[in-house]
Design an enzyme around this catalytic site. Structure first.
Site, PDB file in Angstrom:
ATOM      1  N   LEU A   1     -14.699  -1.467  -4.704  1.00  0.00           N
ATOM      2  CA  LEU A   1     -13.307  -1.501  -5.174  1.00  0.00           C
ATOM      3  C   LEU A   1     -12.530  -2.473  -4.285  1.00  0.00           C
ATOM      4  O   LEU A   1     -11.884  -2.095  -3.325  1.00  0.00           O
ATOM      5  CB  LEU A   1     -12.682  -0.110  -5.136  1.00  0.00           C
ATOM      6  CG  LEU A   1     -13.202   0.909  -6.135  1.00  0.00           C
ATOM      7  CD1 LEU A   1     -12.357   2.179  -6.089  1.00  0.00           C
ATOM      8  CD2 LEU A   1     -13.220   0.362  -7.545  1.00  0.00           C
ATOM      9  N   HIS A   2     -12.618  -3.750  -4.628  1.00  0.00           N
ATOM     10  CA  HIS A   2     -11.937  -4.808  -3.879  1.00  0.00           C
ATOM     11  C   HIS A   2     -10.479  -4.936  -4.330  1.00  0.00           C
ATOM     12  O   HIS A   2     -10.040  -4.235  -5.248  1.00  0.00           O
ATOM     13  CB  HIS A   2     -12.682  -6.130  -4.029  1.00  0.00           C
ATOM     14  CG  HIS A   2     -12.935  -6.497  -5.463  1.00  0.00           C
ATOM     15  ND1 HIS A   2     -11.992  -7.097  -6.261  1.00  0.00           N
ATOM     16  CD2 HIS A   2     -14.025  -6.304  -6.250  1.00  0.00           C
ATOM     17  CE1 HIS A   2     -12.495  -7.282  -7.479  1.00  0.00           C
ATOM     18  NE2 HIS A   2     -13.725  -6.809  -7.489  1.00  0.00           N
ATOM     19  N   ALA A   3      -9.723  -5.810  -3.684  1.00  0.00           N
ATOM     20  CA  ALA A   3      -8.273  -5.914  -3.908  1.00  0.00           C
ATOM     21  C   ALA A   3      -7.896  -6.160  -5.362  1.00  0.00           C
ATOM     22  O   ALA A   3      -7.006  -5.508  -5.899  1.00  0.00           O
ATOM     23  CB  ALA A   3      -7.689  -7.009  -3.021  1.00  0.00           C
TER      24      ALA A   3
ATOM     25  N   CYS B   1      -8.588  -3.083  -7.447  1.00  0.00           N
ATOM     26  CA  CYS B   1      -7.592  -2.059  -7.136  1.00  0.00           C
ATOM     27  C   CYS B   1      -6.275  -2.373  -7.841  1.00  0.00           C
ATOM     28  O   CYS B   1      -5.612  -1.474  -8.361  1.00  0.00           O
ATOM     29  CB  CYS B   1      -7.374  -1.955  -5.630  1.00  0.00           C
ATOM     30  SG  CYS B   1      -8.740  -1.196  -4.747  1.00  0.00           S
TER      31      CYS B   1
END
Length: 83
Positions: A15-17, A20
């Site tokens: 769950l990277h930026a 997200c």
């Protein structure tokens, strides 16, 4: 009554930026209360800082708990983004 869905994170970066941000943006369109559980921590999915603070890696399973009038659609859309 709330709905709980177990989802395995398949994205190679977890769950990277950006993911997200996408999750938070979609979640904000729903009236339901949406919580995400990972390794004993529970956060409000409508909080991008909360999501990013979990540092969920690829392969981990998270629990999505949705409670409200539009919970079915929220679960469906968020499950597609997260997986």
């Amino acid at each position: 009554m709330s709905k709980v869905v177990e989802i395995k994170v398949l994205d190679s970066c977890g769950l990277h930026a950006k993911k997200c941000m996408d999750i938070c943006k979609v979640a904000s369109h729903f009236q339901s209360s949406i919580k995400l559980n990972h390794n004993g921590y529970e956060i409000d999915v409508k909080s991008i800082l909360g999501l990013m603070s979990l540092c969920v890696p690829k392969g981990d399973t998270i629990s999505l708990e949705v409670c409200g009038a539009d919970q079915e659609e929220a679960c469906k859309q968020l499950s597609q983004i997260i997986a």
